[in-house]
Structures are given as structure tokens and as C-alpha cells.
Write a protein that holds these residues in place. Structure first.
Motif, PDB file in Angstrom:
ATOM      1  N   ASN A  57       0.828  -1.207   0.000  1.00  0.00           N
ATOM      2  CA  ASN A  57       0.000   0.000   0.000  1.00  0.00           C
ATOM      3  C   ASN A  57       0.861   1.256   0.000  1.00  0.00           C
ATOM      4  N   MET A  58       1.937   1.254   0.778  1.00  0.00           N
ATOM      5  CA  MET A  58       2.814   2.428   0.801  1.00  0.00           C
ATOM      6  C   MET A  58       3.435   2.655  -0.575  1.00  0.00           C
ATOM      7  N   GLN A  59       3.828   1.579  -1.254  1.00  0.00           N
ATOM      8  CA  GLN A  59       4.396   1.729  -2.589  1.00  0.00           C
ATOM      9  C   GLN A  59       3.348   2.259  -3.570  1.00  0.00           C
ATOM     10  N   LEU A  60       2.118   1.807  -3.438  1.00  0.00           N
ATOM     11  CA  LEU A  60       1.044   2.276  -4.307  1.00  0.00           C
ATOM     12  C   LEU A  60       0.775   3.765  -4.085  1.00  0.00           C
ATOM     13  N   VAL A  61       0.703   4.179  -2.840  1.00  0.00           N
ATOM     14  CA  VAL A  61       0.477   5.589  -2.513  1.00  0.00           C
ATOM     15  C   VAL A  61       1.656   6.433  -3.008  1.00  0.00           C
TER      16      VAL A  61
END
Length: 79
Positions: A57-61
Motif C-alpha cells: 500500500n505504501m508503494q502504491l500511494v
């Protein structure tokens, strides 16, 4: 006559005590139900937090914000 009055007073006292005890027990059951409901909500929120803090999720954001993951910029600090 006073003995009968004492018995009547005791009987009435026991009756009101049982009524109050029943009322308290009903309130306890309501509170248990409320606590159980809140525990389920908390568990659901914990799962959501875990999803949001995941690396994926952090990479997506970060990607949506124009940032990229660079392992060379990560510094591990040990206490």
C-alpha cells in the motif's frame, strides 16, 4: 404485632432487592453486548490499519504521488 411488621418489612425489602438486582443484571448484559460490538469494530479497524501500513500500500500511494521506492535510501537504526 411487631414481629409480623418486621417480617413484612423483610419481605418487601427482599422483593425490592431482587427487583434491583434484576435491573442491574439487565444493564450488565447490555454493557456486555456493547463491549462485544465495540471489540468487533476495533478488530475490523486494526485489520484496516494493517492493510494501510503494508509495504504494498505504501508503494502504491508513493507511486500515485510520483515517488518511487529506493532501497538505497533506507537507513536502519538500532538502539
Amino acid at each position: 404485632m411487631t414481629f409480623h411488621c418486621i417480617i413484612k418489612i423483610l419481605f418487601i425489602s427482599v422483593f425490592f432487592f431482587k427487583a434491583k438486582l434484576s435491573s442491574v443484571n439487565i444493564e450488565v448484559e447490555k454493557l456486555k453486548k456493547s463491549v462485544s460490538k465495540q471489540e468487533k469494530i476495533n478488530e475490523s479497524l486494526t485489520m484496516k490499519v494493517n492493510e494501510l501500513v503494508s509495504l504494498e500500500n505504501m508503494q502504491l500511494v508513493a507511486a500515485k504521488s510520483g515517488l518511487e521506492y529506493n532501497n538505497n535510501n533506507i537507513i536502519v537504526i538500532n538502539k
